[in-house]
Design a protein around this motif. Sequence first.
Motif, short mmCIF file in Angstrom:
data_model
loop_
_atom_site.label_atom_id
_atom_site.label_comp_id
_atom_site.label_asym_id
_atom_site.label_seq_id
_atom_site.Cartn_x
_atom_site.Cartn_y
_atom_site.Cartn_z
N ARG A 2 0.85 -1.19 0.00
CA ARG A 2 0.00 0.00 0.00
C ARG A 2 0.89 1.24 0.00
O ARG A 2 1.77 1.38 0.83
CB ARG A 2 -0.88 0.00 1.25
CG ARG A 2 -1.70 1.27 1.36
CD ARG A 2 -2.51 1.29 2.63
NE ARG A 2 -3.26 2.54 2.71
CZ ARG A 2 -4.16 2.78 3.64
NH1 ARG A 2 -4.43 1.88 4.56
NH2 ARG A 2 -4.79 3.93 3.66
N THR A 18 1.29 -5.23 4.59
CA THR A 18 0.52 -5.94 5.61
C THR A 18 -0.76 -6.49 5.00
O THR A 18 -1.28 -5.94 4.03
CB THR A 18 0.17 -5.02 6.81
OG1 THR A 18 -0.53 -5.79 7.78
CG2 THR A 18 -0.70 -3.86 6.39
N PRO A 21 -5.83 -4.74 7.26
CA PRO A 21 -6.27 -3.37 7.01
C PRO A 21 -6.64 -2.62 8.29
O PRO A 21 -6.93 -1.43 8.25
CB PRO A 21 -7.50 -3.55 6.10
CG PRO A 21 -8.01 -4.92 6.43
CD PRO A 21 -6.80 -5.73 6.80
N SER A 26 -2.18 1.08 9.20
CA SER A 26 -3.23 1.15 8.18
C SER A 26 -4.31 2.15 8.58
O SER A 26 -4.77 2.94 7.76
CB SER A 26 -3.87 -0.22 7.96
OG SER A 26 -2.99 -1.10 7.32
N ARG A 27 -4.70 2.13 9.84
CA ARG A 27 -5.73 3.06 10.32
C ARG A 27 -5.22 4.50 10.27
O ARG A 27 -5.96 5.41 9.89
CB ARG A 27 -6.18 2.68 11.73
CG ARG A 27 -7.02 1.41 11.76
CD ARG A 27 -7.75 1.19 13.08
NE ARG A 27 -6.97 1.53 14.26
CZ ARG A 27 -6.22 0.67 14.97
NH1 ARG A 27 -6.16 -0.59 14.60
NH2 ARG A 27 -5.57 1.08 16.05
N ASP A 30 -5.39 5.59 6.71
CA ASP A 30 -6.79 5.88 6.36
C ASP A 30 -7.21 7.25 6.88
O ASP A 30 -7.86 8.03 6.17
CB ASP A 30 -7.73 4.82 6.94
CG ASP A 30 -7.60 3.46 6.29
OD1 ASP A 30 -7.05 3.37 5.18
OD2 ASP A 30 -8.05 2.48 6.92
#
Length: 86
Positions: A2, A18, A21, A26-27, A30
């Motif tokens: 990503r 990874t 998600p 990742s958070r 986001d």
Amino acid sequence: MRLLPWTGAGGKPCYLSTDDPHSPLSRLADDIEALHLADAAGVLEGARAVLDDPGAGEHAVRFALARAVESLGDTLRVAVSRGECA
């Protein structure tokens, strides 16, 4: 892999590898993407206001353009990260 919504040293892209998600990184990515997109809406509104103002001076126009370019770069990075743009 990503593409993350920020760059590393020297402006190089950062990637996250990874399958989760919901991992903390990742958070965070986001959340930053959401901030970039919300910021783009505000920058667009401001740039339109400057362009609609016949009395806007060079400084205002240059500032609006600089912010628009910055915001467009962030937005395109989000689109690339989401596979919506090459």
